[in-house]
Design a protein around this motif. Structure first.
Motif, PDB file in Angstrom:
ATOM      1  N   ILE A  65       0.834  -1.213   0.182  1.00 16.84           N
ATOM      2  CA  ILE A  65       0.172   0.104  -0.297  1.00 16.84           C
ATOM      3  C   ILE A  65       0.840   1.081   0.613  1.00 16.84           C
ATOM      4  O   ILE A  65       0.720   2.050  -0.813  1.00 16.84           O
ATOM      5  N   ARG A  66       1.649   1.407   1.078  1.00 16.51           N
ATOM      6  CA  ARG A  66       2.852   2.537   1.267  1.00 16.51           C
ATOM      7  C   ARG A  66       3.666   2.305  -0.584  1.00 16.51           C
ATOM      8  O   ARG A  66       4.354   3.368  -0.817  1.00 16.51           O
ATOM      9  N   ALA A  67       3.870   1.266  -1.015  1.00 15.83           N
ATOM     10  CA  ALA A  67       4.510   1.624  -2.139  1.00 15.83           C
ATOM     11  C   ALA A  67       3.445   1.933  -3.162  1.00 15.83           C
ATOM     12  O   ALA A  67       3.698   3.077  -4.412  1.00 15.83           O
ATOM     13  N   SER A  68       2.115   1.477  -4.013  1.00 12.88           N
ATOM     14  CA  SER A  68       1.600   1.394  -4.527  1.00 12.88           C
ATOM     15  C   SER A  68       0.772   2.797  -5.045  1.00 12.88           C
ATOM     16  O   SER A  68       0.813   3.796  -5.608  1.00 12.88           O
ATOM     17  N   ASN A 122      -3.623  -4.541  -2.923  1.00 11.80           N
ATOM     18  CA  ASN A 122      -2.942  -4.199  -3.153  1.00 11.80           C
ATOM     19  C   ASN A 122      -1.607  -4.419  -3.226  1.00 11.80           C
ATOM     20  O   ASN A 122      -0.560  -4.213  -4.454  1.00 11.80           O
ATOM     21  N   GLN A 123      -1.382  -5.795  -3.353  1.00  7.98           N
ATOM     22  CA  GLN A 123      -0.151  -6.834  -3.783  1.00  7.98           C
ATOM     23  C   GLN A 123       0.215  -6.843  -5.067  1.00  7.98           C
ATOM     24  O   GLN A 123       0.650  -6.637  -5.584  1.00  7.98           O
ATOM     25  N   LEU A 124      -1.026  -7.072  -5.287  1.00  7.13           N
ATOM     26  CA  LEU A 124      -1.282  -7.238  -6.802  1.00  7.13           C
ATOM     27  C   LEU A 124      -0.801  -6.063  -8.314  1.00  7.13           C
ATOM     28  O   LEU A 124       0.071  -6.040  -8.786  1.00  7.13           O
ATOM     29  N   LEU A 125      -1.184  -5.406  -7.076  1.00 10.06           N
ATOM     30  CA  LEU A 125      -0.965  -3.312  -7.994  1.00 10.06           C
ATOM     31  C   LEU A 125      -0.425  -3.136  -7.614  1.00 10.06           C
ATOM     32  O   LEU A 125       0.412  -3.473  -8.809  1.00 10.06           O
ATOM     33  N   GLN A 145       9.803  -7.525  -1.242  1.00 14.59           N
ATOM     34  CA  GLN A 145       9.102  -6.671  -0.280  1.00 14.59           C
ATOM     35  C   GLN A 145       7.254  -6.465  -0.330  1.00 14.59           C
ATOM     36  O   GLN A 145       6.997  -6.464   0.324  1.00 14.59           O
ATOM     37  N   VAL A 146       7.441  -6.394  -1.424  1.00 13.30           N
ATOM     38  CA  VAL A 146       5.468  -6.390  -1.372  1.00 13.30           C
ATOM     39  C   VAL A 146       4.384  -7.298  -1.204  1.00 13.30           C
ATOM     40  O   VAL A 146       3.005  -7.583  -1.013  1.00 13.30           O
ATOM     41  N   LEU A 188      10.439  -1.183   5.134  1.00 11.20           N
ATOM     42  CA  LEU A 188       8.889  -0.004   6.008  1.00 11.20           C
ATOM     43  C   LEU A 188       9.542   0.330   7.060  1.00 11.20           C
ATOM     44  O   LEU A 188      10.605  -0.619   7.439  1.00 11.20           O
ATOM     45  N   PRO A 189       8.881   1.748   7.386  1.00  9.71           N
ATOM     46  CA  PRO A 189       9.390   2.515   8.351  1.00  9.71           C
ATOM     47  C   PRO A 189       8.738   1.912   9.573  1.00  9.71           C
ATOM     48  O   PRO A 189       7.888   1.548   9.907  1.00  9.71           O
ATOM     49  N   GLN A 190       9.425   2.450  10.893  1.00 12.18           N
ATOM     50  CA  GLN A 190       9.341   2.346  12.408  1.00 12.18           C
ATOM     51  C   GLN A 190       7.877   2.488  12.126  1.00 12.18           C
ATOM     52  O   GLN A 190       7.652   3.538  11.908  1.00 12.18           O
TER      53      GLN A 190
END
Lengths: 301, 363
Positions: A22-25, A265-268, A278-279, B328-330
């Motif tokens: 999520i944080r990546a996409s 979100n992982q597929l995305l 990572q994802v 990932l951030p902490q």
């Protein structure tokens, strides 16, 4: 657009690769995420909501005040968190007396809740705010040639008055359209809208029946579709649909149930070119058969 | 029977080692006693049977002065080594005073149950009717005799201990045989209204007002839409939401308090969506769970204690290495931020459920 990310508990604690996805996409698609510092449990339906409304509302208020302080809406992946926060907000904004009381409880911590921040599910943001077309235009990889089925999180469908964003909760389309945007063919099947059964006390109180209940769903998937993967959009669905397959296999004594399960979100994130390590790092049903078939967009063009 | 002075102790008879008052003291089926005073007030304490089972308490929660309590409703509690035993009031009334001595020295309740160990004084509001539901005189002895036989059966089945003929039950029974189980024993002997009180014929209580005070509940016509599609309706026993609605509407309190099917609900809220009469069955289920918790604190989910202690039901923000490996951030969580956790706990401590059951959250 800025959204405050509410991670919940299962995602950051047990499946943080979903959080990573999520944080990546989202930033790639124009959503800036801000952290919900010092958030607490949503609270889960089996906790305060099952014991006492006042403590439920206080915990909801604590959380909602964080997004309000940041001046934006929440974005949530977990179905239960989404529904609990939505219901909490609903109770508060429609009852001035309750709201005033919760603000009294929040006051010593310097917090306040008004209801001005909304709670949005990540699949709604992707479907309504960003849209399948924009998603498709950013892809580096595609799921072309793969067949998938989708598992709509009940908590984003029902009760539609409080949580819904589909045109019809009885015929949802968001998740299907989102997966199609990644190039996969999404198949329907008879038990598509059957709940995964993973939340609450069903699995704990009568596991035998809960496994049987879910097995019917997986049998329908296997008998009626050519699904290479299942796309979910809720952390409970993700964890439960993996666990159930392993339990069914154990019961049966053979590996009949082995459909990889991904959070959308992982597929995305995979299709946006992020590293599987990572994802998509953590799973209990192997995903290699899907990840190895990701194709470059340019190669197909 | 003549009214008693505080300093007096009643004549007693021994039953399997338990002292049983044979005059002046009325016994409630939940093992509280009530004694009439000359002032017209009623003094309340706990019987020797309860004290020998639990052993000397290390803490008490006494009823608030000026508050009204009702017969058969939970009124006060004893604590021992972090566990709580709640007891029901033997009579209706307004609390006049609590015994300052037992506050300082809770073990007095055990050491002198019918004398210095009294708990509170209440101004009765419905005495004659209440007394009809209490034992007195020789009936006290018969009652404790029956209770002891139930206790002995339980001990035999749970820990395999058989009392020899003419033997006496050991003091601090739960301390000696913890495997009998604290909560089951408390429920079995001291919170009887939850299991044995039978509704008077023809008196349908307005239970729904206690549980789920929305008019729409009355529109439920048992159509079963809430059952079809419900995952937990496949359970054993099945969760049948319409039956729960019926129990609430008909005031079937005793059946409802013992019904654990509401806890199997997966919260999918299909029923909430599909109900043609807008009863909001999912909210009904949450309300029934809340009502059960109010009436029997043993049902309060332990998840709320976890949330109180660390903010979450899972260990959030402590898997630092895994997060780092994923890029990932902490996390800035309240588990990792003692100042915020304290503010969160202070807030929760002001809510009724946490403050009334504060013993659960300590330590």
């Amino acid at each position: 657009m800025q959204l405050c990310f509410f991670p919940g508990c299962n995602t950051p604690a047990i499946r943080p690769d979903v959080e990573r996805a999520i944080r990546a996409s989202l930033p790639v698609l124009g959503i800036e995420l801000v952290d919900a510092d010092n958030y607490a449990c949503c609270p889960a339906f089996g906790s305060f909501p099952s014991a006492d409304e006042e403590a439920w509302m206080a915990t909801s208020g604590w959380n909602l005040s964080i997004a309000e302080q940041k001046g934006c809406d929440f974005v949530v992946q977990c179905g239960s968190c989404y529904s609990s926060l939505r219901m909490g907000r609903e109770h508060l904004v429609h009852d001035a007396e309750k709201l005033a009381h919760i603000n009294e409880l929040l006051e010593p911590s310097g917090r306040q809740v008004t209801g001005k921040s909304k709670v949005r599910h990540v699949s709604e943001v992707l479907f309504r705010e960003i849209g399948p077309e924009k998603i498709a235009s950013h892809l580096k990889k595609t799921l072309k040639g793969l067949h998938g089925i989708v598992q709509y999180p009940c908590h984003t469908l029902f009760p539609s008055e409080v949580v819904g964003f589909e045109n019809s909760p009885r015929a949802p389309e968001g998740l299907r359209r989102l997966v199609e945007a990644l190039g996969a063919e999404v198949e329907g099947y008879s038990r598509e809208l059957q709940c995964c059964g993973g939340a609450g006390g069903f699995m704990k109180s009568t596991p035998e029946q809960a496994v049987e209940f879910a097995k019917n769903k997986f049998d329908a998937i296997l008998d009626e579709t050519k699904a290479d993967f299942i796309a979910v959009s809720c952390i409970t669905c993700l964890m439960h649909m993996e666990r159930i397959q392993n339990m069914c296999n154990e019961q049966l004594g053979e590996e009949r149930y082995k459909i990889p399960v991904f959070d959308y979100n992982q597929l995305l994130a995979l299709c946006l070119g992020f590293e599987p390590k990572q994802v998509s790092a953590i799973c209990n049903v192997p995903r290699d058969a899907v990840i190895s078939r990701l194709a470059d967009v340019t190669a197909n063009a | 029977m003549k009214p008693q002075q505080t300093s007096e102790r009643p004549p007693t008879k021994e039953v399997f080692g338990f002292q049983v008052p044979t005059d002046a003291y009325y016994l409630h089926q939940g093992h509280a006693w009530a004694a009439l005073e000359e002032t017209g007030c009623v003094r309340v304490g706990l019987d020797d049977f309860s004290q020998k089972i639990i052993g000397p308490a290390d803490g008490l929660k006494l009823p608030g002065i000026g508050k009204t309590y009702y017969q058969d409703h939970v009124c006060f509690s004893l604590f021992k080594e972090g566990r709580k035993a709640s007891f029901e009031a033997p009579v209706d009334g307004v609390i006049e005073a609590v015994n300052p001595k037992v506050r300082k020295q809770p073990k007095l309740v055990h050491d002198d149950p019918y004398g210095e160990g009294w708990l509170y004084r209440v101004k009765p509001t419905n005495l004659q009717r209440n007394l009809d539901n209490l034992f007195s005189g020789e009936a006290n002895v018969i009652y404790i005799n029956e209770e002891t036989h139930r206790l002995l059966n339980l001990m035999e089945s749970k820990v395999g201990v058989i009392l020899p003929d003419g033997g006496t039950v050991v003091d601090n029974l739960l301390g000696h045989y913890p495997d009998i189980g604290w909560r089951p024993l408390i429920k079995e002997f001291f919170l009887k209204h939850l299991t044995t009180k039978v509704l008077e014929e023809g008196s349908i209580k307005d239970l729904w007002q206690d549980i789920y005070n929305t008019g729409n509940l009355q529109y439920c016509f048992n159509c079963s839409t809430c059952v079809s599609g419900c995952p937990a309706s496949h359970g054993n026993p099945p969760l049948l939401v319409r039956n729960l609605a019926r129990k609430v509407i008909l005031g079937l309190e005793e059946e409802l308090i013992e019904d654990n099917t509401p806890w199997a609900c997966v919260s999918c809220s299909r029923c909430e969506e599909m109900c043609p009469m807008n009863v909001m069955p999912f909210e009904l289920i949450l309300s029934i769970r809340q009502w059960q918790c109010r009436n029997d604190e043993t049902l309060i989910p332990s998840a709320i204690v976890e949330i109180y202690k660390r903010g979450y039901t899972q260990a959030v923000g402590v898997n630092k290495e895994l997060r780092e490996s994923l890029g990932l951030p902490q996390m800035n969580t309240i588990t990792n931020n003692p100042e915020q956790l304290e503010l969160f706990q202070e807030m929760l401590m002001k809510t009724t459920i946490v403050s009334e059951n504060d013993y659960m959250f300590k330590g």
